[in-house]
Design a protein around this motif. Structure first.
Motif, PDB file in Angstrom:
ATOM      1  N   GLU A 188      -1.770  20.427   9.755  1.00 27.47           N
ATOM      2  CA  GLU A 188      -1.901  18.978   9.922  1.00 27.47           C
ATOM      3  C   GLU A 188      -1.566  18.518  11.339  1.00 27.47           C
ATOM      4  N   GLU A 189      -0.691  19.230  12.031  1.00 29.68           N
ATOM      5  CA  GLU A 189      -0.357  18.852  13.409  1.00 29.68           C
ATOM      6  C   GLU A 189      -1.602  18.826  14.284  1.00 29.68           C
ATOM      7  N   TYR A 190      -2.444  19.840  14.136  1.00 31.40           N
ATOM      8  CA  TYR A 190      -3.657  19.917  14.946  1.00 31.40           C
ATOM      9  C   TYR A 190      -4.699  18.908  14.486  1.00 31.40           C
ATOM     10  N   ASN A 191      -4.762  18.674  13.189  1.00 30.74           N
ATOM     11  CA  ASN A 191      -5.699  17.654  12.699  1.00 30.74           C
ATOM     12  C   ASN A 191      -5.300  16.269  13.187  1.00 30.74           C
ATOM     13  N   THR A 227     -24.575  23.037   5.810  1.00 31.54           N
ATOM     14  CA  THR A 227     -24.890  21.689   5.359  1.00 31.54           C
ATOM     15  C   THR A 227     -24.253  20.654   6.275  1.00 31.54           C
ATOM     16  N   GLY A 228     -23.021  20.926   6.693  1.00 31.26           N
ATOM     17  CA  GLY A 228     -22.332  19.999   7.577  1.00 31.26           C
ATOM     18  C   GLY A 228     -23.051  19.816   8.883  1.00 31.26           C
ATOM     19  N   LEU A 229     -23.606  20.902   9.437  1.00 25.15           N
ATOM     20  CA  LEU A 229     -24.321  20.788  10.691  1.00 25.15           C
ATOM     21  C   LEU A 229     -25.547  19.904  10.545  1.00 25.15           C
ATOM     22  N   ILE A 230     -26.251  20.073   9.445  1.00 23.83           N
ATOM     23  CA  ILE A 230     -27.445  19.263   9.231  1.00 23.83           C
ATOM     24  C   ILE A 230     -27.071  17.791   9.099  1.00 23.83           C
ATOM     25  N   LEU A 290     -16.624  16.768   8.341  1.00 28.02           N
ATOM     26  CA  LEU A 290     -16.275  18.178   8.226  1.00 28.02           C
ATOM     27  C   LEU A 290     -15.009  18.393   7.408  1.00 28.02           C
ATOM     28  N   LEU A 291     -14.059  17.479   7.510  1.00 28.18           N
ATOM     29  CA  LEU A 291     -12.851  17.612   6.695  1.00 28.18           C
ATOM     30  C   LEU A 291     -13.196  17.502   5.209  1.00 28.18           C
ATOM     31  N   GLN A 292     -14.102  16.608   4.890  1.00 29.38           N
ATOM     32  CA  GLN A 292     -14.513  16.480   3.492  1.00 29.38           C
ATOM     33  C   GLN A 292     -15.240  17.729   3.016  1.00 29.38           C
ATOM     34  N   LEU A 293     -16.076  18.303   3.880  1.00 30.59           N
ATOM     35  CA  LEU A 293     -16.767  19.538   3.522  1.00 30.59           C
ATOM     36  C   LEU A 293     -15.785  20.668   3.258  1.00 30.59           C
ATOM     37  N   ILE A 294     -14.686  20.686   4.024  1.00 25.98           N
ATOM     38  CA  ILE A 294     -13.693  21.749   3.892  1.00 25.98           C
ATOM     39  C   ILE A 294     -12.805  21.527   2.675  1.00 25.98           C
ATOM     40  N   THR A 295     -12.373  20.296   2.469  1.00 28.70           N
ATOM     41  CA  THR A 295     -11.394  20.022   1.414  1.00 28.70           C
ATOM     42  C   THR A 295     -12.024  19.702   0.068  1.00 28.70           C
ATOM     43  N   ALA A 296     -13.286  19.274   0.073  1.00 29.73           N
ATOM     44  CA  ALA A 296     -13.958  18.938  -1.191  1.00 29.73           C
ATOM     45  C   ALA A 296     -15.383  19.486  -1.202  1.00 29.73           C
ATOM     46  N   PRO A 345     -13.447  18.251  15.850  1.00 28.86           N
ATOM     47  CA  PRO A 345     -13.438  18.465  14.403  1.00 28.86           C
ATOM     48  C   PRO A 345     -11.996  18.545  13.912  1.00 28.86           C
ATOM     49  N   PRO A 346     -11.775  18.694  12.608  1.00 29.93           N
ATOM     50  CA  PRO A 346     -10.412  18.918  12.094  1.00 29.93           C
ATOM     51  C   PRO A 346      -9.967  20.328  12.469  1.00 29.93           C
ATOM     52  N   MET A 347      -9.514  20.486  13.706  1.00 30.63           N
ATOM     53  CA  MET A 347      -9.299  21.824  14.252  1.00 30.63           C
ATOM     54  C   MET A 347      -8.122  22.549  13.612  1.00 30.63           C
ATOM     55  N   GLY A 348      -7.280  21.832  12.878  1.00 28.94           N
ATOM     56  CA  GLY A 348      -6.232  22.495  12.124  1.00 28.94           C
ATOM     57  C   GLY A 348      -6.768  23.277  10.942  1.00 28.94           C
TER      58      GLY A 348
END
Length: 310
Positions: A240-243, A7-10, A278-284, A219-222
């Protein structure tokens, strides 16, 4: 790839379209792609490297259900963009012998999974460095001129939409994994070094005729799987360091885009920022539908089921 990332890719493809289409009302005759695994449509299948994705479960949702070398379950954002502009539904890899210049005339991918702005990054997994991607593009231009003639070749090169998506590997596969660059640069200096390389690459593309470019941020690579798995202080949580680093680097890229638009007459560069989405897709993920634990776990592997390169 799990449905969350799919979904994120779309949505990410739609984000680029929303930004670019108003600025590119002229017909887009081709999509031309540079970068890493986030956009590699199979070039690594044809080089000697372990960074391949030509096996299951990759490709399970691609037409025909076969792994194509794309680091995902199906199509990549450039494929969706190509279809949205009325072109073919998937962009072929330049090194794939199944395709010819006739296929590449409306879209071609030079990207190589594991690559980066820094040539040293490509050396880590023995993939195609960005300079070689550019050399392959020059060869493509020569073939295109022979196939279509100079006038039509120039029109395609000028009116094509160029997509560049790269950078994560420079930090995760190179700077933080191998001591070489860390002995030469602080992390701030390395970011500036990469920004300089990005600027040089875009200017070379411009000199070769490119006029419409989408430059993708990090992206949020962390939150990539290896970073989460090795986050021993907060197991399974994003590093979080990487993000924070991704956010800082994206700010520098955005500033570069503004400078390039001022400096290069006739050039339109758009900064495509995937971070917040993408962070929102991952966290929520619940915001995008119902997901059980398995699909959320599988989603964390995004388009790097084995490697954490993107």
């Amino acid at each position: 790839m799990a449905y969350m990332w799919f979904t994120g890719l779309i949505i990410f493809s739609t984000q680029i379209l929303t930004l670019l289409v108003p600025e590119c009302r002229a017909r887009v005759p081709a999509i031309i792609v540079f970068g890493d695994s986030s956009v590699d449509s199979g070039n690594n299948n044809f080089i000697s490297t372990v960074a391949k994705s030509n096996f299951a479960p990759y490709g399970r949702d691609f037409p025909g259900g076969n792994a194509t070398g794309r680091f995902c379950n199906g199509r990549l954002p450039p494929d969706y963009l190509s279809e949205a502009f009325g072109l073919k539904p998937s962009i072929p890899a330049y090194l794939d012998p199944m395709y010819s210049i006739q296929d590449f005339a409306t879209g071609v991918c030079f990207a190589s999974a594991g690559s980066g702005y820094d040539n040293a990054t490509a050396d880590v997994l023995g993939v195609i460095p960005l300079w070689q991607e550019l050399e392959n593009y020059k060869d493509y231009q020569r073939q295109l001129e022979t196939f279509l003639g100079a006038e039509q070749e120039k029109e395609i090169i000028t009116e094509a939409l160029y997509i560049m998506s790269v950078g994560t590997n420079d930090f995760l596969e190179n700077y933080y994994a191998i001591p070489g660059r860390r002995s030469q640069f602080t992390i701030q200096q390395y970011q500036d070094f990469l920004i300089g390389l990005a600027e040089d690459f875009v200017k070379q593309l411009y000199a070769l005729g490119a006029r419409k470019l989408s430059l993708t941020g990090l992206p949020p690579m962390g939150c990539l799987p290896l970073e989460r798995a090795t986050n021993f202080m907060h197991p399974d949580s994003c590093a979080e360091e990487y993000n924070d680093l991704a956010l800082e680097f994206n700010g520098k890229l955005k500033q570069l885009v503004a400078e390039l638009n001022d400096e290069l007459p006739g050039m339109k560069v758009v900064f495509a920022n995937p971070y917040d989405l993408l962070l929102q897709l991952i966290t929520a993920p619940s915001l995008y539908g119902k997901f059980d634990y398995f699909f959320r776990w599988l989603a964390s592997f995004c388009h790097c089921f084995i490697f954490h390169c993107c």
